[in-house]
Design a protein around this motif. Structure first.
Motif, PDB file in Angstrom:
ATOM      1  N   SER A   7       9.529  14.924  -5.511  1.00 12.89           N
ATOM      2  CA  SER A   7       8.078  15.383  -6.028  1.00 12.89           C
ATOM      3  C   SER A   7       8.014  14.948  -7.594  1.00 12.89           C
ATOM      4  N   VAL A   8       6.893  14.798  -8.115  1.00 11.17           N
ATOM      5  CA  VAL A   8       6.969  14.626  -9.493  1.00 11.17           C
ATOM      6  C   VAL A   8       5.428  15.306 -10.050  1.00 11.17           C
ATOM      7  N   PRO A  28       2.280  -2.520  -3.090  1.00  9.67           N
ATOM      8  CA  PRO A  28       3.284  -3.262  -3.587  1.00  9.67           C
ATOM      9  C   PRO A  28       3.419  -3.251  -5.191  1.00  9.67           C
ATOM     10  N   LYS A  29       2.742  -2.901  -5.868  1.00  8.01           N
ATOM     11  CA  LYS A  29       2.776  -2.753  -7.449  1.00  8.01           C
ATOM     12  C   LYS A  29       3.576  -1.768  -7.557  1.00  8.01           C
ATOM     13  N   PHE A  30       3.761  -0.552  -6.642  1.00  6.88           N
ATOM     14  CA  PHE A  30       4.567   0.570  -7.065  1.00  6.88           C
ATOM     15  C   PHE A  30       5.548   0.679  -6.153  1.00  6.88           C
ATOM     16  N   ILE A 121      15.622   4.175   0.155  1.00  5.23           N
ATOM     17  CA  ILE A 121      14.222   4.470   0.240  1.00  5.23           C
ATOM     18  C   ILE A 121      14.207   5.648  -0.664  1.00  5.23           C
ATOM     19  N   ARG A 122      15.331   6.384  -0.925  1.00  2.00           N
ATOM     20  CA  ARG A 122      15.291   7.540  -2.202  1.00  2.00           C
ATOM     21  C   ARG A 122      14.920   6.851  -3.298  1.00  2.00           C
ATOM     22  N   ASN A 123      15.845   5.772  -3.649  1.00  2.00           N
ATOM     23  CA  ASN A 123      15.859   5.104  -5.044  1.00  2.00           C
ATOM     24  C   ASN A 123      14.231   4.605  -5.078  1.00  2.00           C
ATOM     25  N   GLY A 124      13.796   3.784  -4.335  1.00  2.00           N
ATOM     26  CA  GLY A 124      12.556   3.243  -4.236  1.00  2.00           C
ATOM     27  C   GLY A 124      11.313   4.163  -4.227  1.00  2.00           C
ATOM     28  N   THR A 125      11.678   5.417  -3.618  1.00  2.00           N
ATOM     29  CA  THR A 125      10.480   6.527  -3.940  1.00  2.00           C
ATOM     30  C   THR A 125      10.584   6.665  -5.243  1.00  2.00           C
ATOM     31  N   GLU A 126      11.734   7.116  -5.623  1.00  2.00           N
ATOM     32  CA  GLU A 126      11.833   7.820  -7.332  1.00  2.00           C
ATOM     33  C   GLU A 126      10.993   6.822  -8.106  1.00  2.00           C
ATOM     34  N   ALA A 128       9.067   4.599  -7.395  1.00  2.00           N
ATOM     35  CA  ALA A 128       7.647   4.303  -7.314  1.00  2.00           C
ATOM     36  C   ALA A 128       6.451   5.450  -7.922  1.00  2.00           C
ATOM     37  N   MET A 129       7.278   6.798  -7.590  1.00  2.00           N
ATOM     38  CA  MET A 129       6.671   7.939  -8.255  1.00  2.00           C
ATOM     39  C   MET A 129       6.563   7.945  -9.644  1.00  2.00           C
ATOM     40  N   GLU A 130       7.581   7.389 -10.236  1.00  2.00           N
ATOM     41  CA  GLU A 130       7.771   7.237 -11.696  1.00  2.00           C
ATOM     42  C   GLU A 130       6.542   6.337 -12.286  1.00  2.00           C
ATOM     43  N   ALA A 131       6.388   5.032 -11.486  1.00  2.00           N
ATOM     44  CA  ALA A 131       5.656   3.976 -11.868  1.00  2.00           C
ATOM     45  C   ALA A 131       4.299   4.696 -11.614  1.00  2.00           C
ATOM     46  N   ILE A 132       3.866   5.430 -10.620  1.00  2.00           N
ATOM     47  CA  ILE A 132       2.467   6.006 -10.398  1.00  2.00           C
ATOM     48  C   ILE A 132       2.352   6.970 -11.515  1.00  2.00           C
ATOM     49  N   LYS A 133       3.359   7.828 -11.924  1.00  2.00           N
ATOM     50  CA  LYS A 133       3.205   8.730 -12.991  1.00  2.00           C
ATOM     51  C   LYS A 133       2.864   7.862 -14.322  1.00  2.00           C
TER      52      LYS A 133
END
Length: 139
Positions: A7-8, A28-30, A121-126, A128-133
């Protein structure tokens, strides 16, 4: 099975964050693990699409159910990944809380790599969440 919860907190409105995460063609951008998306059909809030993931350029089918401004449920229905990814968006302290929950496994012979893939997957999720943030907070 790979179960991943992340979560973020995002200092941006639910509307702004929703605009980013609900843009399925822009994923794909995130999400760096997604190389390409191809919409097959849309029926109301349910989308069927094919994605190409970074792992061996594998193609996966997805059924995506969208609950506007609340949740996106991505079910991997065919391909090397089986299971689901759920994005949940909630208002929090004048901003937003984005949660991502994975419950997936690799199918076939790739199943023996589920543990290794879980880390990716965990690294990619983290990431992506940081990029979205960052995108939500600066726009």
């Amino acid at each position: 099975m790979a179960i991943i919860d992340a979560s973020v907190d995002i200092n941006a409105s639910v509307d702004k964050v929703w605009d980013i995460i609900s843009d399925l063609d822009g994923e794909p951008k995130f999400w760096k693990g997604i190389k390409e998306t191809r919409m097959i059909s849309r029926d109301g809030n349910v989308v069927t699409r094919e994605i190409t993931i970074a792992f061996r350029d594998s193609k996966c089918m997805q059924k995506i159910t969208i609950q506007p401004k609340e949740k996106i449920l991505v079910e991997h229905t065919k391909g090397i990944i089986k299971g689901s990814k759920t994005l949940t968006l909630k208002p929090k302290d004048g901003g937003s809380l984005l949660e991502v929950n994975w419950d997936v496994k690799m199918s076939g012979l790739a199943g023996m790599f589920t543990g290794m893939i879980k880390k990716h997957i965990r690294n990619g999720t983290e990431q992506a969440m940081e990029a979205i943030k960052q995108h939500a907070e600066r726009s």
